[in-house]
Design a protein around this motif. Structure first.
Motif, PDB file in Angstrom:
ATOM      1  N   LYS A 136      29.265  43.018  68.301  1.00 42.57           N
ATOM      2  CA  LYS A 136      30.525  43.715  68.584  1.00 42.57           C
ATOM      3  C   LYS A 136      30.318  44.696  69.744  1.00 42.57           C
ATOM      4  O   LYS A 136      31.200  44.867  70.605  1.00 42.57           O
ATOM      5  CB  LYS A 136      30.989  44.447  67.331  1.00 42.57           C
ATOM      6  CG  LYS A 136      32.443  44.883  67.338  1.00 42.57           C
ATOM      7  CD  LYS A 136      32.811  45.469  65.968  1.00 42.57           C
ATOM      8  CE  LYS A 136      34.269  45.882  65.929  1.00 42.57           C
ATOM      9  NZ  LYS A 136      34.619  46.464  64.607  1.00 42.57           N
ATOM     10  N   THR A 137      29.147  45.321  69.770  1.00 42.72           N
ATOM     11  CA  THR A 137      28.796  46.211  70.872  1.00 42.72           C
ATOM     12  C   THR A 137      28.797  45.462  72.201  1.00 42.72           C
ATOM     13  O   THR A 137      29.381  45.913  73.191  1.00 42.72           O
ATOM     14  CB  THR A 137      27.406  46.827  70.633  1.00 42.72           C
ATOM     15  OG1 THR A 137      27.404  47.570  69.419  1.00 42.72           O
ATOM     16  CG2 THR A 137      27.007  47.742  71.784  1.00 42.72           C
ATOM     17  N   LEU A 138      28.138  44.310  72.225  1.00 46.58           N
ATOM     18  CA  LEU A 138      28.076  43.499  73.453  1.00 46.58           C
ATOM     19  C   LEU A 138      29.462  42.995  73.848  1.00 46.58           C
ATOM     20  O   LEU A 138      29.795  42.947  75.037  1.00 46.58           O
ATOM     21  CB  LEU A 138      27.129  42.323  73.249  1.00 46.58           C
ATOM     22  CG  LEU A 138      25.661  42.649  72.970  1.00 46.58           C
ATOM     23  CD1 LEU A 138      24.855  41.364  72.827  1.00 46.58           C
ATOM     24  CD2 LEU A 138      25.070  43.529  74.078  1.00 46.58           C
ATOM     25  N   LEU A 139      30.231  42.616  72.848  1.00 47.61           N
ATOM     26  CA  LEU A 139      31.581  42.110  73.103  1.00 47.61           C
ATOM     27  C   LEU A 139      32.417  43.146  73.849  1.00 47.61           C
ATOM     28  O   LEU A 139      33.007  42.862  74.905  1.00 47.61           O
ATOM     29  CB  LEU A 139      32.240  41.738  71.778  1.00 47.61           C
ATOM     30  CG  LEU A 139      33.760  41.512  71.795  1.00 47.61           C
ATOM     31  CD1 LEU A 139      34.097  40.257  72.587  1.00 47.61           C
ATOM     32  CD2 LEU A 139      34.302  41.417  70.374  1.00 47.61           C
ATOM     33  N   TYR A 140      32.480  44.360  73.301  1.00 52.02           N
ATOM     34  CA  TYR A 140      33.311  45.389  73.922  1.00 52.02           C
ATOM     35  C   TYR A 140      32.740  45.850  75.259  1.00 52.02           C
ATOM     36  O   TYR A 140      33.491  46.194  76.184  1.00 52.02           O
ATOM     37  CB  TYR A 140      33.481  46.573  72.975  1.00 52.02           C
ATOM     38  CG  TYR A 140      34.415  46.283  71.822  1.00 52.02           C
ATOM     39  CD1 TYR A 140      35.672  45.737  72.046  1.00 52.02           C
ATOM     40  CD2 TYR A 140      34.045  46.555  70.504  1.00 52.02           C
ATOM     41  CE1 TYR A 140      36.538  45.473  71.003  1.00 52.02           C
ATOM     42  CE2 TYR A 140      34.908  46.290  69.452  1.00 52.02           C
ATOM     43  CZ  TYR A 140      36.147  45.743  69.704  1.00 52.02           C
ATOM     44  OH  TYR A 140      37.004  45.468  68.668  1.00 52.02           O
TER      45      TYR A 140
ATOM     46  N   PHE B 220      34.342  50.507  76.787  1.00 52.47           N
ATOM     47  CA  PHE B 220      33.051  51.150  76.559  1.00 52.47           C
ATOM     48  C   PHE B 220      33.052  52.130  75.389  1.00 52.47           C
ATOM     49  O   PHE B 220      32.019  52.324  74.743  1.00 52.47           O
ATOM     50  CB  PHE B 220      32.590  51.833  77.850  1.00 52.47           C
ATOM     51  CG  PHE B 220      32.386  50.865  78.975  1.00 52.47           C
ATOM     52  CD1 PHE B 220      31.354  49.940  78.925  1.00 52.47           C
ATOM     53  CD2 PHE B 220      33.251  50.856  80.063  1.00 52.47           C
ATOM     54  CE1 PHE B 220      31.164  49.033  79.963  1.00 52.47           C
ATOM     55  CE2 PHE B 220      33.071  49.947  81.096  1.00 52.47           C
ATOM     56  CZ  PHE B 220      32.031  49.021  81.043  1.00 52.47           C
ATOM     57  N   LYS B 221      34.176  52.760  75.101  1.00 54.83           N
ATOM     58  CA  LYS B 221      34.230  53.660  73.932  1.00 54.83           C
ATOM     59  C   LYS B 221      34.048  52.846  72.647  1.00 54.83           C
ATOM     60  O   LYS B 221      33.276  53.235  71.749  1.00 54.83           O
ATOM     61  CB  LYS B 221      35.576  54.390  73.908  1.00 54.83           C
ATOM     62  CG  LYS B 221      35.767  55.323  72.704  1.00 54.83           C
ATOM     63  CD  LYS B 221      34.746  56.445  72.712  1.00 54.83           C
ATOM     64  CE  LYS B 221      35.096  57.543  71.696  1.00 54.83           C
ATOM     65  NZ  LYS B 221      35.094  57.059  70.308  1.00 54.83           N
ATOM     66  N   LYS B 222      34.739  51.709  72.560  1.00 51.06           N
ATOM     67  CA  LYS B 222      34.580  50.846  71.385  1.00 51.06           C
ATOM     68  C   LYS B 222      33.160  50.296  71.306  1.00 51.06           C
ATOM     69  O   LYS B 222      32.587  50.165  70.221  1.00 51.06           O
ATOM     70  CB  LYS B 222      35.587  49.693  71.438  1.00 51.06           C
ATOM     71  CG  LYS B 222      37.023  50.091  71.176  1.00 51.06           C
ATOM     72  CD  LYS B 222      37.923  48.866  71.161  1.00 51.06           C
ATOM     73  CE  LYS B 222      39.363  49.216  70.841  1.00 51.06           C
ATOM     74  NZ  LYS B 222      40.234  48.005  70.836  1.00 51.06           N
ATOM     75  N   SER B 223      32.586  49.978  72.463  1.00 46.72           N
ATOM     76  CA  SER B 223      31.218  49.456  72.496  1.00 46.72           C
ATOM     77  C   SER B 223      30.239  50.519  71.993  1.00 46.72           C
ATOM     78  O   SER B 223      29.350  50.236  71.178  1.00 46.72           O
ATOM     79  CB  SER B 223      30.857  49.036  73.921  1.00 46.72           C
ATOM     80  OG  SER B 223      29.546  48.526  73.972  1.00 46.72           O
TER      81      SER B 223
ATOM     82  N   ILE C  55      35.048  55.968  81.969  1.00 47.53           N
ATOM     83  CA  ILE C  55      35.993  54.851  82.019  1.00 47.53           C
ATOM     84  C   ILE C  55      36.726  54.772  80.695  1.00 47.53           C
ATOM     85  O   ILE C  55      36.110  54.562  79.637  1.00 47.53           O
ATOM     86  CB  ILE C  55      35.257  53.513  82.295  1.00 47.53           C
ATOM     87  CG1 ILE C  55      34.505  53.601  83.616  1.00 47.53           C
ATOM     88  CG2 ILE C  55      36.273  52.361  82.330  1.00 47.53           C
ATOM     89  CD1 ILE C  55      33.662  52.367  83.912  1.00 47.53           C
ATOM     90  N   SER C  56      38.004  54.938  80.725  1.00 51.22           N
ATOM     91  CA  SER C  56      38.794  54.925  79.491  1.00 51.22           C
ATOM     92  C   SER C  56      39.441  53.563  79.296  1.00 51.22           C
ATOM     93  O   SER C  56      39.521  52.773  80.226  1.00 51.22           O
ATOM     94  CB  SER C  56      39.867  56.009  79.527  1.00 51.22           C
ATOM     95  OG  SER C  56      40.698  55.817  80.647  1.00 51.22           O
TER      96      SER C  56
END
Length: 332
Positions: A277-281, A287-290, A331-332
């Motif tokens: 999930k980290t790589l996906l986002y 990047f916040k979700k990651s 980056i938002s």
């Protein structure tokens, strides 16, 4: 304390068989080698370790070879290694400590080693009690799991952290293309009636080894349609994570996101799903979700119920975390 026979299947493995046997010979009471037609020095090398070397014809059925090896064992327990594997030395020293009357099978963590670094770890039954009701099934990807569950139940399997190191995906050590080609021929020879969810999962893995992720994904999708869990429930998390990786390699990010979210509701402690999930986002630029997903990953402990991709072993997670935090701020 029960005695242990080591059983190895070999064919043209002169470069590797010594390493496999040497890794275990000090911890077992007997060594059995079943050769399926070597034309190199494999048999000669095997005979330098044991006089129990048997030559048999290979009929595209690995279970027959495994069961033949069991029939030649004189010990109460049988340990299985392949020539491209080695028993971890610490695990070897503790091998007989895990043998208890309440169990009939011992599951190991089989770690995939590539470029001398651990890249994965999965559960696999590698030490079984010699019993007429325990036997291997499946022409390829053979396993004793079904016979154990059907006769004794899952509670008779001891899941441990004992480790076997697997080098079979290292192109510097094995002819990967040749082995996959052989495996695909065996899979294609299997009767349609026997092609269940497990069959398509393992077939997908072969395509994955060739980096043919489109074909691998096709097989994983069929596997999920056919999979009713049952006796095969131990392998379901491997199917899930392998499909996620195939989706990621194919950049099917929307489908990957939905698939991960679905299975995290089922496997809340499946650590690898959080890293994917980290790589996906990250790759979607969110990047916040990651970053948040990476924090969730780091909070989870490795659980031997699940397979592991051993991300911690070959990724600098502190550096990765700092980079994601920086990107999440600008980056938002």
């Amino acid at each position: 304390m029960g005695k242990i026979s080591l059983c190895i299947i070999a064919k043209d493995e002169e470069k590797l068989i010594s390493n496999a046997i040497n890794s275990a010979k000090d911890f077992v009471d007997e060594i059995i080698v079943v050769d399926t037609g070597s034309k190199d020095r494999t048999v000669e090398i095997a005979k330098s370790f044991t006089d129990k070397v048997f030559k048999v014809n290979f009929e595209n059925d690995f279970s027959k070879i495994r069961n033949f090896g069991i029939s030649k064992a004189n010990s109460e327990w049988v340990l299985f290694l392949d020539c491209d594997e080695e028993l971890d030395s610490f695990s070897g020293k503790n091998l007989k400590n895990v043998i208890e009357d309440e169990y009939v099978a011992i599951s190991f963590r089989v770690s995939g080693i590539l470029d001398r670094v651990k890249r994965s770890a999965v559960n696999d039954i590698r030490l079984i009690k010699k019993d007429r009701d325990i036997f291997f099934s499946g022409k390829i990807g053979e396993s004793a799991l079904k016979s154990i569950i059907n006769t004794f139940g899952r509670e008779k399997i001891n899941y441990t952290t004992l480790e076997i190191k697997h080098f079979g995906n290292d192109k510097n050590l094995v002819n990967l293309e040749s082995k996959v080609s052989r495996n695909l021929k065996i899979y294609n020879s299997i009767n349609n009636k026997e092609r269940d969810g497990e069959y398509y999962f393992k077939l997908g893995n072969e395509y994955g080894r060739l980096n043919n992720f489109k074909k691998a994904l096709e097989m994983y999708n069929i596997s999920l349609l056919k999979c009713d869990c049952g006796d095969w429930i131990e392998e379901l998390p491997r199917l899930i994570i392998n499909k996620v990786k195939a989706l990621h390699m194919l950049k099917c990010f929307d489908e990957e996101e939905m698939f991960i979210s679905k299975w995290l509701k089922v496997y809340k402690e499946f650590k690898d799903l959080y890293f994917m999930k980290t790589l996906l986002y990250r790759d979607k630029g969110e990047f916040k979700k990651s970053y948040d997903s990476l924090l969730s990953y780091l909070e989870k402990r490795e659980n031997i119920i699940y397979p592991s991709s051993a991300f911690d072993e070959f990724i600098d997670l502190k550096k990765f975390k700092d980079e994601l935090f920086y990107l999440s701020q600008i980056i938002s």
